[in-house]
Structure formats: structure tokens, C-alpha cells
Write a protein that holds these residues in place. Structure first.
Motif, PDB file in Angstrom:
ATOM      1  N   ALA A 297       0.600  -1.145  -0.012  1.00  9.22           N
ATOM      2  CA  ALA A 297       0.340   0.153  -0.400  1.00  9.22           C
ATOM      3  C   ALA A 297       0.694   1.476  -0.109  1.00  9.22           C
ATOM      4  N   ASP A 298       0.036   2.429  -0.490  1.00  7.19           N
ATOM      5  CA  ASP A 298       1.105   3.671  -0.439  1.00  7.19           C
ATOM      6  C   ASP A 298       0.623   3.927   1.000  1.00  7.19           C
ATOM      7  N   VAL A 299      -0.460   3.514   1.678  1.00  4.88           N
ATOM      8  CA  VAL A 299      -0.313   4.299   3.343  1.00  4.88           C
ATOM      9  C   VAL A 299      -1.096   3.428   4.388  1.00  4.88           C
ATOM     10  N   LEU A 300      -0.920   3.174   5.143  1.00  2.63           N
ATOM     11  CA  LEU A 300      -1.400   2.287   6.371  1.00  2.63           C
ATOM     12  C   LEU A 300      -2.576   2.859   7.568  1.00  2.63           C
TER      13      LEU A 300
ATOM     14  N   THR B  66       0.142  -2.629  14.655  1.00  2.00           N
ATOM     15  CA  THR B  66       0.112  -1.708  13.768  1.00  2.00           C
ATOM     16  C   THR B  66       1.492  -0.758  14.180  1.00  2.00           C
ATOM     17  N   ARG B  67       0.940  -0.503  16.062  1.00  2.00           N
ATOM     18  CA  ARG B  67       0.927   0.057  16.914  1.00  2.00           C
ATOM     19  C   ARG B  67       2.418  -0.534  17.527  1.00  2.00           C
ATOM     20  N   GLN B  68       2.871  -1.779  17.849  1.00  2.00           N
ATOM     21  CA  GLN B  68       3.719  -2.816  18.019  1.00  2.00           C
ATOM     22  C   GLN B  68       4.854  -2.020  17.268  1.00  2.00           C
ATOM     23  N   THR B  69       5.040  -1.986  15.918  1.00  2.00           N
ATOM     24  CA  THR B  69       5.814  -1.805  14.557  1.00  2.00           C
ATOM     25  C   THR B  69       5.881  -0.769  15.176  1.00  2.00           C
ATOM     26  N   MET B  70       5.255   0.130  14.866  1.00  2.00           N
ATOM     27  CA  MET B  70       5.710   1.344  14.865  1.00  2.00           C
ATOM     28  C   MET B  70       6.233   2.023  15.951  1.00  2.00           C
ATOM     29  N   PHE B  71       6.315   2.087  17.251  1.00  2.00           N
ATOM     30  CA  PHE B  71       7.071   2.065  18.482  1.00  2.00           C
ATOM     31  C   PHE B  71       7.679   1.210  19.250  1.00  2.00           C
ATOM     32  N   ASN B  72       8.219  -0.276  18.896  1.00  2.00           N
ATOM     33  CA  ASN B  72       8.963  -0.825  19.152  1.00  2.00           C
ATOM     34  C   ASN B  72       9.994  -0.975  17.550  1.00  2.00           C
ATOM     35  N   GLY B  73       9.761  -0.408  16.794  1.00  2.00           N
ATOM     36  CA  GLY B  73      10.668  -0.301  15.807  1.00  2.00           C
ATOM     37  C   GLY B  73      12.003   1.511  15.988  1.00  2.00           C
ATOM     38  N   LEU B  74      10.518   2.034  16.555  1.00  2.00           N
ATOM     39  CA  LEU B  74      11.499   3.362  17.463  1.00  2.00           C
ATOM     40  C   LEU B  74      12.582   3.107  18.262  1.00  2.00           C
ATOM     41  N   PHE B  75      12.003   2.217  19.112  1.00  2.00           N
ATOM     42  CA  PHE B  75      12.716   1.384  20.593  1.00  2.00           C
ATOM     43  C   PHE B  75      14.521   1.051  19.932  1.00  2.00           C
TER      44      PHE B  75
ATOM     45  N   ASN C 216      -1.141   3.985  26.600  1.00  2.00           N
ATOM     46  CA  ASN C 216      -0.204   5.608  26.634  1.00  2.00           C
ATOM     47  C   ASN C 216      -0.361   6.204  26.332  1.00  2.00           C
ATOM     48  N   PRO C 217      -0.861   8.016  26.964  1.00  2.00           N
ATOM     49  CA  PRO C 217      -0.840   8.661  25.685  1.00  2.00           C
ATOM     50  C   PRO C 217       0.563   9.070  24.654  1.00  2.00           C
ATOM     51  N   LEU C 218       0.230   8.856  23.294  1.00  2.00           N
ATOM     52  CA  LEU C 218       1.006   8.974  22.516  1.00  2.00           C
ATOM     53  C   LEU C 218       1.504  10.124  22.075  1.00  2.00           C
ATOM     54  N   PRO C 219       2.682   9.908  22.458  1.00  2.00           N
ATOM     55  CA  PRO C 219       3.396  11.452  21.782  1.00  2.00           C
ATOM     56  C   PRO C 219       2.987  11.838  20.039  1.00  2.00           C
ATOM     57  N   PHE C 220       2.651  10.658  19.477  1.00  2.00           N
ATOM     58  CA  PHE C 220       2.072  11.396  17.877  1.00  2.00           C
ATOM     59  C   PHE C 220       1.789   9.754  17.579  1.00  2.00           C
ATOM     60  N   CYS C 221       0.533   9.590  16.857  1.00  2.00           N
ATOM     61  CA  CYS C 221       0.107   8.963  15.720  1.00  2.00           C
ATOM     62  C   CYS C 221       0.265   8.271  14.719  1.00  2.00           C
ATOM     63  N   VAL C 222       1.248   9.042  14.087  1.00  2.00           N
ATOM     64  CA  VAL C 222       1.322   9.527  12.493  1.00  2.00           C
ATOM     65  C   VAL C 222       3.288   9.588  11.996  1.00  2.00           C
ATOM     66  N   LEU C 223       3.641   8.661  11.551  1.00  2.00           N
ATOM     67  CA  LEU C 223       4.691   8.424  11.210  1.00  2.00           C
ATOM     68  C   LEU C 223       4.781   8.277   9.775  1.00  2.00           C
ATOM     69  N   GLY C 224       5.783   9.117   9.308  1.00  2.00           N
ATOM     70  CA  GLY C 224       5.241   8.948   7.134  1.00  2.00           C
ATOM     71  C   GLY C 224       4.401   8.249   6.827  1.00  2.00           C
ATOM     72  N   ASN C 225       4.086   6.798   6.646  1.00  2.00           N
ATOM     73  CA  ASN C 225       3.061   7.409   5.414  1.00  2.00           C
ATOM     74  C   ASN C 225       2.416   6.075   6.340  1.00  2.00           C
ATOM     75  N   VAL C 226       2.165   6.324   7.700  1.00  2.00           N
ATOM     76  CA  VAL C 226       1.765   5.161   8.672  1.00  2.00           C
ATOM     77  C   VAL C 226       1.308   5.808   9.758  1.00  2.00           C
ATOM     78  N   ALA C 227      -0.025   5.789   9.933  1.00  2.00           N
ATOM     79  CA  ALA C 227      -0.707   6.484  10.964  1.00  2.00           C
ATOM     80  C   ALA C 227      -2.739   5.249  11.989  1.00  2.00           C
ATOM     81  N   LEU C 228      -2.551   6.020  12.266  1.00  2.00           N
ATOM     82  CA  LEU C 228      -3.389   4.780  13.980  1.00  2.00           C
ATOM     83  C   LEU C 228      -4.392   5.593  14.419  1.00  2.00           C
ATOM     84  N   ILE C 229      -5.726   4.766  13.436  1.00  2.00           N
ATOM     85  CA  ILE C 229      -6.564   5.337  14.434  1.00  2.00           C
ATOM     86  C   ILE C 229      -7.513   4.623  15.418  1.00  2.00           C
ATOM     87  N   GLY C 230      -8.518   5.443  16.463  1.00  2.00           N
ATOM     88  CA  GLY C 230      -9.535   4.626  16.989  1.00  2.00           C
ATOM     89  C   GLY C 230      -8.794   4.365  18.182  1.00  2.00           C
ATOM     90  N   ASP C 231      -9.043   2.995  18.455  1.00  2.00           N
ATOM     91  CA  ASP C 231      -8.064   3.050  19.584  1.00  2.00           C
ATOM     92  C   ASP C 231      -7.179   2.013  19.889  1.00  2.00           C
TER      93      ASP C 231
END
Length: 481
Positions: free
Chosen positions: A176-179, A189-198, A328-343
Motif C-alpha cells: 500500500a501507499d498508506v497504512l 501497527t502501533r507495536q511495529t511503529m514504536f518498537n521499531g523506534l525503540f 498510554n498517551p502517545l506523543p504522536f500517532c503518525v510516522l511517515g505514511n503510517v497512521a493510527l486511529i481509534g483504540d
């Protein structure tokens, strides 16, 4: 499924992958469908692929509270006509009666301290009905793929446009172009985003954002058959009005719903390992319970409540305990072409009934942003606007949703006599509550009256609604791109 099945057609502007076919995911796809059609846009279609981990689009959870803002979104999607056809009463402007709040954590009869008037007549919408109608709003450019549990994703930044590869548990992939991660509190999705940054930074905070956290609250649910209850306890106060039975670090909600009275016992217990009985709930989402277990939770509470709890259906399969997790209150919910919504972005406690509505609002704004002609992949002369558009969604929605999450958390403290300034029967300390001691005391009627007023004030924001105004702000920012 393999990569070749998701290749772009010539008339596709870009491809959106939505992980999760719950409220947020389906509402996002429905919004994109509404605002981008081949007839409306000369720029081409947006190809939307939704990936559901289960074998079908199904639902767990309680009903969804539809307040003014989320109702405006659903009205825009054509829900009003669909609900009227189903005989469902739609929300109305103006005040409506909510639950009666009552002090109940004593063996003698309790007393009411707040007759709650809600600032807006919300709709308690059955989740299967909501999902069914949302699915009916999807265009032919939306495809639902079932039995596709996301494991992780990888981003490829080569060339002018980044692409995202989704990796599923069945060893297949998709591109995809956007996830968009609409995959709930345990979001892969969130786990991949933030564990990658960790892994990149070594910052432990990123690992904390990746995982869902136990909220400190257990929710026991069970139904009371209405006819049998009324026959045994004619004129009982729980039969006709919702009630909030409040006590120290615990409260019970009862609400009549036709053939049954719904019962939810919310118990504050931050350290599950402290009790052999509760330890079985660790690392669980929903576990079986029983009427006897629910009754034991309210040992020593007023007789009227125990009459209700003793009437819960004796079938153990109908009684369960939900272990409530939050993000936990996230500092951001978008990284590049990936975004999180809802729960996935802001899972919250249920004490204001706004979690589903926040997912709907996320989906509405993000869907309109993606559908806008300004949303485009890179060309030889212009860079892609998609990362900036996703960041605009984040700037407008994440703070608002996190504010709603805090309000819901605060309400739980109020209902259980643990809110700052209204702490009764023991002291709060950090994330735990000490047991009452000899010097502890319960609230006075005057203090409860003030608490009731504070509860009433906490709902005032839910009568406000101007999603079109919010879109106007977003559109003005889009023009700067």
C-alpha cells in the motif's frame, strides 16, 4: 493474497490499507467512499483494502454511545434513514435523563445523590447494527480481506514515493501507499511503529507506547431477565431507570434494555497479582465469571443492589469479566505514511462512553483529508503530500481524543470516590488505592451533592458539535500544502 493482487490500476491515485474492520476502520473506508467516487473526482479513485484478522467481520464489546459530534458524522453517511427503517430512535438535541447516582457501599439502604441530566440525548447503538450499516456504505473500490492478521509492516522509501509492505500471520504480504492501523488497543501497527523506534533509539519510552497497559479496572458483565426480576421484586428501582451504584474503588451500572437489565460491575484493582483469584486475569482480555463471583464483589453493599446481582442469569456462559486495557498517551500517532486511529491511537476507559465516538471522528477527518484533491503521491515536479496530510490529521485529532480519554478516566475516579478533592473512605496514592483504615470516613450528603454537580459538569462538552467547523480548519491548512 500476494503483492500482485494489490498492484495499482492506472486510474488509482493511491492505495490505502486499513488494518481492522471495527468501528474506526469501516467508518474510515465509508468516509473515503463518500468523498471519492469516479463521478466526483477526475483525479482517479482511491483503492482501499481492509484487512480483518478474524474469519468474518464480527463484533465484541458493549453498545456504542453516539453523542452529538459522532452523530453528525453518521448523519453525513446517511445513517438516519437506515436507523429509522430499523425502528431505532435517533439522537435528539436537548437534555435527556441519564442514570441516578446512588451511594451503595454499606449494608443499610443507600441514597441517591445525583439525578443525572445529560446535555444531549445520545443514542446507544448496537455494535453489530453500526458495523452492518457502515459496510453498506463502502464503494466498489473497497475490498475486505478476512483471516488476515497483521504481524508487522516494513516501509520502503526508495524513489519518490514510500510504499508499505504488510506482513500477515499466514505468511502472505500486501502493499500500500498508506497504512492505517485501526486494529484496536493491542494494535500490531502501533507495536511495529514504536518498537521499531525503540530498536533504533534505545529509548524505553517507545516500548511503553507500543504495548497496551492494564488500566487497573475490571468490568464484570451479566444480564438480569427483566420479567422474572419484576415478578420477584415489583417496583424495584433498577427496573425502569439506569442507576449508578457508587462505592469506594468500585461502582455498578444497571440499565434496563428491553428483555433484560444489563449489569456492569467496575472494580478498581491495579495489582492483579495481589490476589490468587484475580491473578488469573493477567494477560487476559475476557475471562468467564459467574453470578456468585459478582455477588461476592459487592459483599456488604446495600440490599437493593444485591437483589439485582442475585438475579443475574445463572448461566455461567452469560457472565464474563473484561480486563480493560488502555494506551498510554502517545506523543504522536503518525510516522511517515503510517497512521493510527481509534483504540490503536487512544484506547480509553469506558466511563463516559466516548471511545467509539472518538474512532468515528478520527475516521471522518482522516477520510476527508485523504479524499481531498491535495492528497497525492509524488510526481516528477512535486513531492508526495501524504505524510503532511497524515500529520495534519494527527495535529487536529490526537489532542482532542486524548482529552476525551482523560475525561473518561476522571469520571471513573468520581464514581468511586477517588477524584482529587472528593477522596472518601481511603487515600489514593499514585496508581493504587489504599484500604480504608480506622480514620477513614465516608462522604457526607453535602459532599456527595457537590460530587454530583461535578459529575454533571463533566458531561457538558458532549453537547457541543461542529465537525464541519473542524473540517473547515483542516481545509484551510490543506490550502497551504
Amino acid at each position: 493474497m500476494n503483492n500482485s493482487e494489490t498492484q495499482k490500476k492506472d486510474d488509482v491515485r493511491f492505495r490505502v490499507a486499513i488494518v481492522g474492520c471495527g468501528i474506526g476502520g469501516l467508518a474510515l473506508a465509508a468516509t473515503i467512499s463518500q468523498f471519492v467516487t469516479e463521478e466526483k473526482s477526475q483525479d482517479g479513485i482511491i483503492q482501499v483494502d481492509l484487512y480483518e484478522s478474524k474469519s468474518e467481520v464480527s463484533v465484541t464489546g458493549a453498545g456504542v454511545g453516539i453523542w452529538k459530534r459522532s452523530w453528525q458524522v453518521l448523519q453525513g453517511l446517511g445513517f438516519e434513514e437506515d436507523l429509522v427503517k430499523r425502528g431505532v430512535k435517533v439522537p435528539v438535541d436537548g437534555e435527556s435523563r441519564g442514570p441516578i447516582f446512588r451511594k451503595s457501599d454499606q449494608p443499610t439502604p443507600g441514597y441517591d445523590f445525583h439525578d443525572h441530566v445529560m446535555p444531549y440525548g445520545p443514542l446507544g447503538l448496537h455494535r453489530p447494527t453500526l458495523l452492518e450499516i457502515l459496510q453498506s456504505k463502502l464503494s466498489k473500490d473497497c475490498t475486505i480481506h478476512t483471516s488476515k492478521a497483521l504481524v508487522n509492516y516494513t516501509v520502503h522509501a526508495g524513489g519518490n514515493n514510500a510504499t508499505v509492505t504488510l506482513h500477515f500471520a499466514d505468511n502472505t504480504t500486501a502493499e500500500a501507499d498508506v497504512l492505517i492501523g485501526a486494529d484496536g488497543v493491542y494494535s500490531a501497527t502501533r507495536q511495529t511503529m514504536f518498537n521499531g523506534l525503540f530498536k533504533e533509539t534505545g529509548n524505553d519510552e517507545y516500548a511503553r507506547y507500543a504495548r497496551a497497559e492494564y488500566s487497573g479496572t475490571l468490568a464484570y458483565r451479566g444480564p438480569v431477565p427483566t420479567d422474572k426480576f419484576k415478578e420477584k421484586y415489583p417496583g424495584h428501582m433498577a427496573a425502569n431507570r439506569p442507576k449508578a451504584w457508587c462505592g469506594k474503588s468500585q461502582h455498578v451500572i444497571t440499565h434496563p434494555v428491553g428483555p433484560y437489565i444489563g449489569v456492569i460491575v467496575y472494580k478498581y484493582c491495579f495489582d492483579l497479582s495481589s490476589s490468587p483469584t484475580l491473578a488469573r486475569y493477567q494477560n487476559q482480555t475476557v475471562v468467564p465469571s459467574s453470578r456468585d463471583e459478582v455477588l461476592a464483589l459487592c459483599e456488604g453493599w446495600e440490599p437493593e443492589l444485591r437483589e439485582v446481582l442475585g438475579s443475574i442469569d445463572s448461566d455461567p456462559s452469560k457472565v464474563s469479566c473484561w480486563v480493560i486495557h488502555t494506551v498510554n498517551p502517545l506523543p504522536f500517532c503518525v510516522l511517515g505514511n503510517v497512521a493510527l486511529i481509534g483504540d490503536a491511537a487512544h484506547a480509553m476507559q469506558p466511563h463516559q462512553g466516548v471511545g467509539g465516538g472518538q474512532a468515528i471522528e478520527d475516521a471522518h477527518l482522516l477520510g476527508r483529508l485523504l479524499a481531498h484533491p491535495k492528497a497525492a503521491l509524488a510526481t516528477t515536479s512535486k513531492p508526495s503530500t501524504l505524510p503532511a496530510i497524515l500529520k495534519l490529521y494527527e495535529a487536529l485529532r490526537l489532542p482532542a481524543a486524548q482529552k476525551a480519554a482523560r475525561a473518561s478516566y476522571d469520571n471513573g475516579l468520581m464514581y468511586e470516590f477517588n477524584y482529587p478533592g472528593f477522596v472518601f473512605g481511603g487515600e489514593t496514592s499514585g496508581t493504587s488505592v489504599t484500604e480504608p483504615d480506622a480514620s477513614s470516613r465516608g462522604p457526607t450528603p453535602k459532599e456527595l451533592k457537590l460530587l454530583g454537580e461535578r459529575i454533571g459538569d463533566s458531561f457538558a462538552w458532549l453537547k457541543e458539535g461542529d465537525v464541519e467547523g473542524d473540517w473547515g480548519k483542516a481545509e484551510a491548512e490543506l490550502e497551504k500544502l
